[in-house]
Design a protein around this motif. Structure first.
Motif, short mmCIF file in Angstrom:
data_model
loop_
_atom_site.label_atom_id
_atom_site.label_comp_id
_atom_site.label_asym_id
_atom_site.label_seq_id
_atom_site.Cartn_x
_atom_site.Cartn_y
_atom_site.Cartn_z
N ALA A 75 0.81 -1.22 0.00
CA ALA A 75 0.00 0.00 0.00
C ALA A 75 0.84 1.27 0.00
O ALA A 75 0.29 2.37 0.05
N HIS A 76 2.16 1.13 -0.07
CA HIS A 76 3.02 2.30 0.10
C HIS A 76 3.90 2.55 -1.13
O HIS A 76 5.07 2.17 -1.19
N THR A 77 3.33 3.26 -2.08
CA THR A 77 4.06 3.59 -3.30
C THR A 77 5.18 4.60 -3.04
O THR A 77 6.10 4.75 -3.84
N GLU A 78 5.11 5.29 -1.88
CA GLU A 78 6.10 6.32 -1.54
C GLU A 78 7.37 5.73 -0.91
O GLU A 78 8.33 6.47 -0.64
N PHE A 79 7.40 4.43 -0.71
CA PHE A 79 8.52 3.77 -0.01
C PHE A 79 9.84 3.96 -0.77
O PHE A 79 9.89 3.83 -1.99
N LYS A 80 10.93 4.26 0.00
CA LYS A 80 12.22 4.55 -0.65
C LYS A 80 13.40 3.75 -0.10
O LYS A 80 14.31 3.40 -0.85
N ARG A 81 13.43 3.48 1.20
CA ARG A 81 14.64 2.91 1.81
C ARG A 81 14.32 1.62 2.56
O ARG A 81 13.60 1.63 3.56
N ALA A 82 14.87 0.52 2.09
CA ALA A 82 14.73 -0.78 2.74
C ALA A 82 15.98 -1.06 3.55
O ALA A 82 17.02 -1.44 2.99
N LEU A 83 15.91 -0.84 4.85
CA LEU A 83 17.06 -1.02 5.73
C LEU A 83 16.90 -2.36 6.43
O LEU A 83 16.40 -2.45 7.56
N TRP A 84 17.36 -3.40 5.75
CA TRP A 84 17.07 -4.76 6.17
C TRP A 84 18.35 -5.55 6.47
O TRP A 84 18.46 -6.73 6.16
N MET A 85 19.30 -4.91 7.11
CA MET A 85 20.54 -5.58 7.48
C MET A 85 20.33 -6.48 8.70
O MET A 85 19.49 -6.21 9.55
#
Length: 445
Positions: A75-85
């Motif tokens: 639902a979040h087309t504005e998403f930019k940063r996947a911080l998945w370390m």
């Protein structure tokens, strides 16, 4: 102002923020196995009206939990940063690619455009890249600027899979009129070796927009480094280059020297512990002599460089007005060579940039102590060899120059890597003891 107007103003202010807005569960040590386990994360995502980042580092994520989180991300087309370390500790290798596929699919379905993807410290190996491939090839990554895959155990196979996925992304994004413009690439400690380095060099060549490349400790030799250097030369905006702890032989040093004239925007250059030797140092010195006015940090410690190479490097720093740090510790300058090096830097007004030639030793010592949980032993050894406490070994005599040791220590304690507990311990003992330098005996206890 009416109550309706006031409510609207309050609502708009709630949406206003400085910087990015998002959700963080960083270092919560959550074990998320099922969809129910992930409920708090999902609820936080659903409640965030403008989700620009999601930080899940320091938790452990299973397949079903990843599926639930991915559904919320749709639902979040504005998403930019996947911080998945560091979010797959204790997971089976078969779980990780499936979890990554779900997360990637959620982002693709959302129509988001990632600017940063950080999956560092997830030991997923080549099979993990398979789980990422669809995401990396998709339009979600057309605007990707930052890709961090540090310490993932990629190996040669993983590097080749990653390279192909990024090349596919570049081709499709270019056809769409918005070519991939990757700026930051981090892949240290991945056992890339020469073949993996050569595969990634293909990506770097076509992209041409890199500003930071950090790929230390990857077992790379001539062939891989030569390929990378040829690619670096096509990335004139490169500002940070870290190839620490790989092996430069003469061919690699020649290739780097050829690339450097094209890299006039370099600010930080780290070729420490690369076995450059004197020949390599002379080649680099020649390449750095003219231009490179933006250089601020140069790390060339532990390279078996003799006095000749050290002096050439010092002369090359003459026109580097922004130079803040020159690390040359752990080389083979000798007493006279060190003297000439210091005189040259002093004459060129660059002496303040020279890190203590013992500084790198302190840094490596504390890294070792931390990694092996032996900080207390390191502290004790320092106190003994600085003459601040007596040794259990009755035969130990301090025959070295303690004034020089204290000078080096004075520099080291001011650095960020120096542990605060070690600093406090040394300060305590320095405050209550006085050592007679001539007799090497403690006068005050």
């Amino acid at each position: 102002m009416s109550d309706v107007d006031l409510d609207e103003v309050i609502k708009q202010l709630a949406k206003t923020h400085v910087g990015l807005n998002g959700v963080s569960f960083e270092n919560k040590s959550l074990k998320l196995d099922t969809e129910e386990d992930a409920k708090d994360v999902v609820d936080a995502i659903n409640k965030c009206e403008n989700l620009e980042y999601l930080h899940l580092g320091g938790n452990t994520l299973g397949v079903d939990a990843a599926k639930a989180i991915a559904k919320a991300l749709e639902a979040h087309t504005e998403f930019k940063r996947a911080l998945w370390m560091d979010m797959f500790t204790g997971r089976m290798k078969t779980e990780i690619p499936q979890a990554l596929k779900y997360l990637g699919a959620g982002l693709v379905l959302s129509g988001a455009r990632l600017s940063e993807l950080d999956l560092s410290d997830n030991a997923f190996g080549p099979i993990g890249v398979e789980g990422l491939a669809a995401l990396l090839r998709s339009s979600t990554c057309y605007a990707l600027n930052v890709l961090k895959l540090n310490n993932n155990g990629l190996g040669i196979t993983g590097a080749k899979l990653l390279s192909q996925a990024l090349l596919d992304c570049y081709q499709s994004s270019n056809e769409a009129g918005q070519p991939l413009a990757l700026k930051v690439f981090v892949a240290g400690r991945n056992r890339l070796e020469d073949e993996g380095a050569k595969a990634l060099a293909k990506v770097f060549k076509v992209v041409g927009t890199l500003e930071e490349v950090t790929i230390p400790q990857n077992g790379m030799y001539n062939a891989g480094i030569v390929a990378l250097c040829e690619a670096f030369a096509l990335n004139p905006n490169l500002q940070l280059l870290n190839l620490n702890d790989n092996t430069f032989r003469e061919k690699a040093a020649i290739a780097m020297a050829k690339a450097l004239p094209s890299l006039q925007n370099l600010i930080h250059l780290n070729l420490g512990d690369c076995l450059l030797k004197t020949k390599g140092a002379l080649l680099l010195a020649e390449a750095l002599t003219d231009g490179h006015s933006k250089l601020q940090e140069v790390h060339l410690g532990f390279n078996e460089i003799t006095a000749e190479g050290g002096l050439a490097l010092a002369k090359a720093m003459k026109n580097k007005n922004d130079l803040k740090q020159l690390e040359l510790g752990g080389n083979m300058f000798g007493k006279i060579g060190r003297k000439h090096l210091i005189l040259e830097l002093k004459e060129n007004s660059r002496l303040d940039a020279l890190g203590s030639l013992s500084n790198v030793l302190f840094q490596e010592l504390f890294i070792w102590g931390t990694q092996n949980e032996k900080t207390s032993e390191v502290n004790n050894a320092l106190l003994v060899h600085l003459g601040l406490i007596k040794s259990e070994d009755k035969n130990l005599k301090l025959t070295w120059d303690l004034d020089g040791c204290m000078t080096a220590l004075n520099y080291a304690v001011q650095q960020e890597y120096f542990p605060s507990d070690t600093r406090q311990t040394i300060q305590f003992f320095l405050g209550r003891q006085v050592l007679d330098v001539e007799t090497q005996e403690i006068l005050i206890e």
